[in-house]
Design an enzyme around this catalytic site. Sequence first.
Site, PDB file in Angstrom:
ATOM      1  N   TYR A  38       1.232  -1.584  -0.144  1.00 30.61           N
ATOM      2  CA  TYR A  38      -0.071   0.012  -0.382  1.00 30.61           C
ATOM      3  C   TYR A  38       0.848   1.642   0.160  1.00 30.61           C
ATOM      4  O   TYR A  38       0.926   1.926  -0.954  1.00 30.61           O
ATOM      5  CB  TYR A  38      -1.498  -0.530   1.435  1.00 30.61           C
ATOM      6  CG  TYR A  38      -1.576   1.229   1.808  1.00 30.61           C
ATOM      7  CD1 TYR A  38      -2.517   1.941   1.317  1.00 30.61           C
ATOM      8  CD2 TYR A  38      -0.982   2.008   2.850  1.00 30.61           C
ATOM      9  CE1 TYR A  38      -3.075   3.319   1.252  1.00 30.61           C
ATOM     10  CE2 TYR A  38      -2.274   3.308   3.223  1.00 30.61           C
ATOM     11  CZ  TYR A  38      -2.670   3.545   2.294  1.00 30.61           C
ATOM     12  OH  TYR A  38      -3.085   4.694   2.651  1.00 30.61           O
TER      13      TYR A  38
ATOM     14  N   LYS B  59       1.761   4.036  -3.046  1.00 31.77           N
ATOM     15  CA  LYS B  59       1.264   5.232  -2.802  1.00 31.77           C
ATOM     16  C   LYS B  59       3.052   6.311  -2.851  1.00 31.77           C
ATOM     17  O   LYS B  59       2.466   7.373  -3.168  1.00 31.77           O
ATOM     18  CB  LYS B  59       0.780   5.642  -1.430  1.00 31.77           C
ATOM     19  CG  LYS B  59      -0.293   4.888  -0.511  1.00 31.77           C
ATOM     20  CD  LYS B  59      -1.788   5.759  -1.689  1.00 31.77           C
ATOM     21  CE  LYS B  59      -2.513   6.629  -1.105  1.00 31.77           C
ATOM     22  NZ  LYS B  59      -3.909   7.037  -1.622  1.00 31.77           N
TER      23      LYS B  59
HETATM   24  N1  LIG Z   1      -7.724   5.560   6.034  1.00 29.44           N
HETATM   25  C1  LIG Z   1      -6.346   6.222   7.023  1.00 29.44           C
HETATM   26  O1  LIG Z   1      -6.412   6.409   8.186  1.00 29.44           O
HETATM   27  C2  LIG Z   1      -5.663   6.805   6.177  1.00 29.44           C
HETATM   28  C3  LIG Z   1      -4.500   7.359   6.690  1.00 29.44           C
HETATM   29  C4  LIG Z   1      -4.236   7.841   5.466  1.00 29.44           C
HETATM   30  C5  LIG Z   1      -4.376   7.996   4.529  1.00 29.44           C
HETATM   31  N2  LIG Z   1      -5.323   7.436   4.227  1.00 29.44           N
HETATM   32  C6  LIG Z   1      -6.214   7.792   2.245  1.00 29.44           C
HETATM   33  O2  LIG Z   1      -7.223   8.452   2.691  1.00 29.44           O
HETATM   34  C7  LIG Z   1      -7.892   8.158   1.331  1.00 29.44           C
HETATM   35  C8  LIG Z   1      -9.048   7.737   1.669  1.00 29.44           C
HETATM   36  O3  LIG Z   1      -9.094   6.337   2.582  1.00 29.44           O
HETATM   37  P1  LIG Z   1     -10.731   5.915   2.626  1.00 29.44           P
HETATM   38  O4  LIG Z   1      -9.842   5.249   4.704  1.00 29.44           O
HETATM   39  O5  LIG Z   1     -11.475   6.835   3.574  1.00 29.44           O
HETATM   40  O6  LIG Z   1     -11.073   4.897   2.490  1.00 29.44           O
HETATM   41  P2  LIG Z   1     -11.846   3.617   2.149  1.00 29.44           P
HETATM   42  O7  LIG Z   1     -12.791   3.676   2.674  1.00 29.44           O
HETATM   43  O8  LIG Z   1     -11.391   2.297   1.926  1.00 29.44           O
HETATM   44  O9  LIG Z   1     -12.543   4.331   0.440  1.00 29.44           O
HETATM   45  C9  LIG Z   1     -12.012   4.242  -0.763  1.00 29.44           C
HETATM   46  C10 LIG Z   1     -12.391   4.889  -1.351  1.00 29.44           C
HETATM   47  O10 LIG Z   1     -12.062   4.412  -2.929  1.00 29.44           O
HETATM   48  C11 LIG Z   1     -12.941   4.201  -3.471  1.00 29.44           C
HETATM   49  N3  LIG Z   1     -12.250   2.967  -4.708  1.00 29.44           N
HETATM   50  C12 LIG Z   1     -11.311   2.268  -4.873  1.00 29.44           C
HETATM   51  N4  LIG Z   1     -11.057   1.660  -5.588  1.00 29.44           N
HETATM   52  C13 LIG Z   1     -12.026   2.552  -6.605  1.00 29.44           C
HETATM   53  C14 LIG Z   1     -11.735   2.519  -7.812  1.00 29.44           C
HETATM   54  N5  LIG Z   1     -11.341   1.826  -8.581  1.00 29.44           N
HETATM   55  N6  LIG Z   1     -12.473   3.781  -8.836  1.00 29.44           N
HETATM   56  C15 LIG Z   1     -13.016   4.474  -8.068  1.00 29.44           C
HETATM   57  N7  LIG Z   1     -13.456   4.318  -6.476  1.00 29.44           N
HETATM   58  C16 LIG Z   1     -12.795   2.981  -6.269  1.00 29.44           C
HETATM   59  C17 LIG Z   1     -14.511   3.513  -2.995  1.00 29.44           C
HETATM   60  O11 LIG Z   1     -14.845   3.439  -3.152  1.00 29.44           O
HETATM   61  P3  LIG Z   1     -16.181   1.924  -3.554  1.00 29.44           P
HETATM   62  O12 LIG Z   1     -16.822   2.406  -2.205  1.00 29.44           O
HETATM   63  O13 LIG Z   1     -16.946   1.860  -4.396  1.00 29.44           O
HETATM   64  O14 LIG Z   1     -15.023   0.638  -2.709  1.00 29.44           O
HETATM   65  C18 LIG Z   1     -13.914   3.950  -1.905  1.00 29.44           C
HETATM   66  O15 LIG Z   1     -15.235   4.992  -2.134  1.00 29.44           O
HETATM   67  C19 LIG Z   1      -6.926   7.425   0.433  1.00 29.44           C
HETATM   68  O16 LIG Z   1      -6.161   8.105  -0.412  1.00 29.44           O
HETATM   69  C20 LIG Z   1      -6.303   6.514   1.624  1.00 29.44           C
HETATM   70  O17 LIG Z   1      -4.472   6.519   0.758  1.00 29.44           O
HETATM   71  C21 LIG Z   1      -6.281   6.899   4.640  1.00 29.44           C
END
Ligand SMILES: NC(=O)c1ccc[n+]([C@@H]2O[C@H](COP(=O)([O-])OP(=O)(O)OC[C@H]3O[C@@H](n4cnc5c(N)ncnc54)[C@H](OP(=O)(O)O)[C@@H]3O)[C@@H](O)[C@H]2O)c1
Length: 400
Positions: free
Chosen positions: A247, A251
């Site tokens: 992951y 990134k």
């Molecule tokens: N959560 C954390 O602790 C954390 C920490 C640091 C950075 N981040 C970053 O923050 C961002 C958001 O993370 P999150 O926690 O919100 O993740 P999440 O809850 O898993 O959400 C991921 C989103 O991406 C969409 N997605 C995945 N593959 C896709 C595709 N091929 N086409 C269109 N949409 C797609 C998913 O859609 P579906 O509903 O269709 O699956 C979902 O809406 C990410 O970039 C992650 O790297 C997160």
Amino acid sequence: MASLPVDQQNLHLFHNMTILVTGATGFLAKLFVEKMVRTQSDFKRMYLLIRADDISSANKRLLDEVIENELFRVVGKLGAEGLRSFISEKIVAVPGDIRSFDLGIIRNDDSNSNIMLHNMFTHIDIIVHSAATVRFDERYDTAINTNLKGAMNVLSFAQRCTNLKLLLHVSTAYVCGEKEGYILEKPFYMGESLNGIDGLNIETEIRMMEDHLSELKVKKANEKKITLAMKDMGMQRARKYGWPNTYVFTKAMTEMWLGQWKGDISLVIMRPTMISSTFKDPFPGWNQGIGTINGFILGYGKGKMKCLAFDPQSICDLIPSDMVVNAMICAIIVNMKQMYLRDTIIYHIGSSMRNPVTYGCLAVSLFKYFTINPWVDKNGPEIGEQSNFFINKRKHSRTT
Ligand SMILES: NC(=O)c1ccc[n+]([C@@H]2O[C@H](COP(=O)([O-])OP(=O)(O)OC[C@H]3O[C@@H](n4cnc5c(N)ncnc54)[C@H](OP(=O)(O)O)[C@@H]3O)[C@@H](O)[C@H]2O)c1
């Protein structure tokens, strides 16, 4: 024009702007959408790219997974009728997939999609790219196609938006791997590795992944075997260059590629640490999904995680999700007026410096929380013994 009987918070920072958001069914971008609807409601339009086969399925996902989510209860109270007409006028669910060119918006030469795409290219001011796969040990092909190529598709989409002011890409603080101490907010250079090993080349990584995948298919490996091999490959490639998992490796490569190919696009990269529940906005404690820290909390709450393999004194950088969203909004506001930022702007969003939380503190908090609020599933409360075990273990060893 639909409007919500909103708040004094509305600062008109996005007046008449059009915004595209990816990942809005997910944890972070959903919170961003809610905050924008509640506090910046005079934006012109918000397109939400949602994985779906057609408009009606995308609309269904918008309603079921975004607007009807408990998260929107505060803005809902401002007037359910008002909210509904506001949504139908200003929020557009766009079926698509970031893995495809033009984000998969055009399907079968459908004329409605063509018109939508044309409108998007003409009117979008801001793109917030949050969609990603956040599974640490994701299959290498999935992680490359979603995180790396997905972001490049978003960039090439951005380059076709004639009115674009800024592309905000959500990355992660852990692109720095396991480095300690101060980490500067500086972009990667192309081919940089964390362990000093030369030779990281993104095109080569993609080709190796594709070759290995084809090889497995030629050998008629079943899906389970392919998944294992692809997961293994991702971890091996990541570790080769000093990243701990697939992951964060994908990134980091994404940041390199975006920086390399951004051209005239004003690019802001946010690097949050581990994103936790909301601190207070729109209400405390909202959370979603089992990504990153949530999986660990869930495992503990359900009593499945029997011990904690961390030094209780070490700092675990958690950042409440509403603070991340506030930082994203500030970063957009601050940077969008400066047309054509030459350099990529990077922001780290974490808590280690100002308000550090140790793993020991996290353990005690979890123990207290789940003692008072045991995990309940269809079989009833699940916890009790496990919590004590967790804390007792801590007393005996530094790194339980
Ligand atoms: N959560 C954390 O602790 C954390 C920490 C640091 C950075 N981040 C970053 O923050 C961002 C958001 O993370 P999150 O926690 O919100 O993740 P999440 O809850 O898993 O959400 C991921 C989103 O991406 C969409 N997605 C995945 N593959 C896709 C595709 N091929 N086409 C269109 N949409 C797609 C998913 O859609 P579906 O509903 O269709 O699956 C979902 O809406 C990410 O970039 C992650 O790297 C997160």
